[in-house]
Design an enzyme around this catalytic site. Structure first.
Site, PDB file in Angstrom:
ATOM      1  N   ASP A  67      62.820  -4.793   2.998  1.00 49.32           N
ATOM      2  CA  ASP A  67      63.169  -5.854   2.051  1.00 49.32           C
ATOM      3  C   ASP A  67      62.314  -5.802   0.789  1.00 49.32           C
ATOM      4  O   ASP A  67      61.336  -5.045   0.718  1.00 49.32           O
ATOM      5  CB  ASP A  67      63.029  -7.230   2.733  1.00 49.32           C
ATOM      6  CG  ASP A  67      61.713  -7.383   3.502  1.00 49.32           C
ATOM      7  OD1 ASP A  67      60.794  -6.558   3.306  1.00 49.32           O
ATOM      8  OD2 ASP A  67      61.602  -8.326   4.298  1.00 49.32           O
ATOM      9  N   ASN A 136      58.702 -18.437  11.355  1.00 49.11           N
ATOM     10  CA  ASN A 136      59.966 -19.141  11.622  1.00 49.11           C
ATOM     11  C   ASN A 136      60.972 -18.243  12.347  1.00 49.11           C
ATOM     12  O   ASN A 136      62.146 -18.575  12.442  1.00 49.11           O
ATOM     13  CB  ASN A 136      60.570 -19.670  10.310  1.00 49.11           C
ATOM     14  CG  ASN A 136      60.974 -18.543   9.351  1.00 49.11           C
ATOM     15  OD1 ASN A 136      60.711 -17.367   9.626  1.00 49.11           O
ATOM     16  ND2 ASN A 136      61.588 -18.901   8.244  1.00 49.11           N
ATOM     17  N   HIS A 138      61.861 -15.151  11.444  1.00 47.13           N
ATOM     18  CA  HIS A 138      62.642 -14.190  10.646  1.00 47.13           C
ATOM     19  C   HIS A 138      62.218 -12.748  10.922  1.00 47.13           C
ATOM     20  O   HIS A 138      61.084 -12.483  11.332  1.00 47.13           O
ATOM     21  CB  HIS A 138      62.625 -14.525   9.148  1.00 47.13           C
ATOM     22  CG  HIS A 138      61.353 -14.253   8.410  1.00 47.13           C
ATOM     23  ND1 HIS A 138      60.976 -14.972   7.304  1.00 47.13           N
ATOM     24  CD2 HIS A 138      60.364 -13.351   8.587  1.00 47.13           C
ATOM     25  CE1 HIS A 138      59.833 -14.506   6.837  1.00 47.13           C
ATOM     26  NE2 HIS A 138      59.437 -13.526   7.601  1.00 47.13           N
ATOM     27  N   GLU A 143      66.415 -15.071   7.305  1.00 51.72           N
ATOM     28  CA  GLU A 143      65.879 -16.390   7.634  1.00 51.72           C
ATOM     29  C   GLU A 143      66.736 -17.057   8.718  1.00 51.72           C
ATOM     30  O   GLU A 143      67.869 -16.636   8.970  1.00 51.72           O
ATOM     31  CB  GLU A 143      65.873 -17.260   6.370  1.00 51.72           C
ATOM     32  CG  GLU A 143      65.010 -16.704   5.238  1.00 51.72           C
ATOM     33  CD  GLU A 143      63.510 -16.794   5.507  1.00 51.72           C
ATOM     34  OE1 GLU A 143      63.098 -16.897   6.682  1.00 51.72           O
ATOM     35  OE2 GLU A 143      62.740 -16.757   4.525  1.00 51.72           O
TER      36      GLU A 143
END
Ligand code: GLP
Length: 263
Positions: A67, A136, A138, A143
């Site tokens: 990414d 979280n 990811h 996400e």
């Protein structure tokens, strides 16, 4: 899923480097999927050490990063391009032409994403994808809520990610979007190696490994992969329920003769 709970973050890095090293010995032109963030830094340091001292060569290795922040170019000090150059590429004998990252400053990010997917395919796919996990849940910048079948695309970052990854630069506007391999893209890799260290990751690790397969925890998608190795330190493994079983598997493994593949 092959779960290793090792004694320290250093041991996690060494195990991950062993897996990468074995692949590169077997296939010198291996295609590695790489991640940024704090977690893989010790792995990269260990790979650099092996490149210098153990002659582990990256001369024919090709890499694909997960990414990049949208809106910043490869020379931006906070870019993942820069992070990868600083933490690995500039330190080993890899050919820069064989290091592929998404361009965050592309004028057409949709076309950029499509071209990246096509490039991975054209090169024959990723042999081994290294993954960290966000607090979280990811993976890459997929996400919570991301489609488990998603392909490389633009994603808006979650507030928790914006907080965790604060770039802290007063003189530029923090990116709130990124371009990331999709979960489907990640699952296409022939093997996954998921790394997590530290207590802050315990909840996400437990949800990913032992929770329901669900878009609320994108990392739970690794449950679908037939060749996923998860390497944890005791802090990151603290919330797992099947620890006793993972230890039993470890004991059983030690009784086996060396085999040509994983059991
Ligand atoms: C990010 C990256 C992920 C990374 C995750 C965890 O922002 N996009 O690829 O795995 O956060 O980062 P860290 O290892 O710093 O906790």
């Amino acid at each position: 899923m092959d779960v290793w709970i090792l004694e320290s973050a250093h041991a996690v890095a060494v195990k991950a480097a062993d897996i990468c090293g074995e692949l590169i010995q077997r296939k010198p032109d291996a295609r590695l999927g790489l991640a940024t963030g704090a977690t893989p830094q010790a792995l990269y340091a260990e790979l650099i050490r092996r490149n210098r001292q153990d002659h582990l060569s990256f001369a024919h290795v090709e890499t694909f990063n997960l990414d990049e922040y949208l809106g910043i170019g490869p020379d931006h000090p906070q870019s993942f391009h820069r992070a990868m150059r600083d933490s690995l590429f500039a330190e080993v004998d890899i050919d820069p032409a064989n290091t592929h990252l998404l361009r965050g400053d592309s004028s057409d990010p949709v076309a950029e994403a499509r071209a990246y997917e096509a490039l991975i395919k054209r090169r024959g796919g990723i042999d081994l994808q290294i993954l960290g996990i966000g607090r979280n849940g990811h993976i890459g910048f997929n996400e919570p809520g991301s489609s488990l079948g998603s392909r490389t695309r633009v994603k808006t970052l979650a507030r928790a990610t914006l907080r965790d990854n604060q770039l802290g630069h007063p003189d530029f506007e923090e990116p709130i979007m990124a371009i990331t391999m999709g979960i489907g893209t990640i699952l296409d890799a022939r093997a996954l190696v998921v790394l997590a260290t530290g207590a802050a990751k315990a909840e996400a690790v437990a949800a990913a490994l032992e929770g329901p397969l669900a878009a609320i925890c994108p990392a739970s998608a690794i449950q679908l992969h037939p060749d996923a190795t998860v390497v944890l330190d005791p802090e990151a493994a603290a919330d797992l329920r099947l620890t006793d079983y993972y230890e039993l598997v470890d004991q059983a493994r030690r009784r086996l003769p060396r085999t040509s593949g994983r059991i």
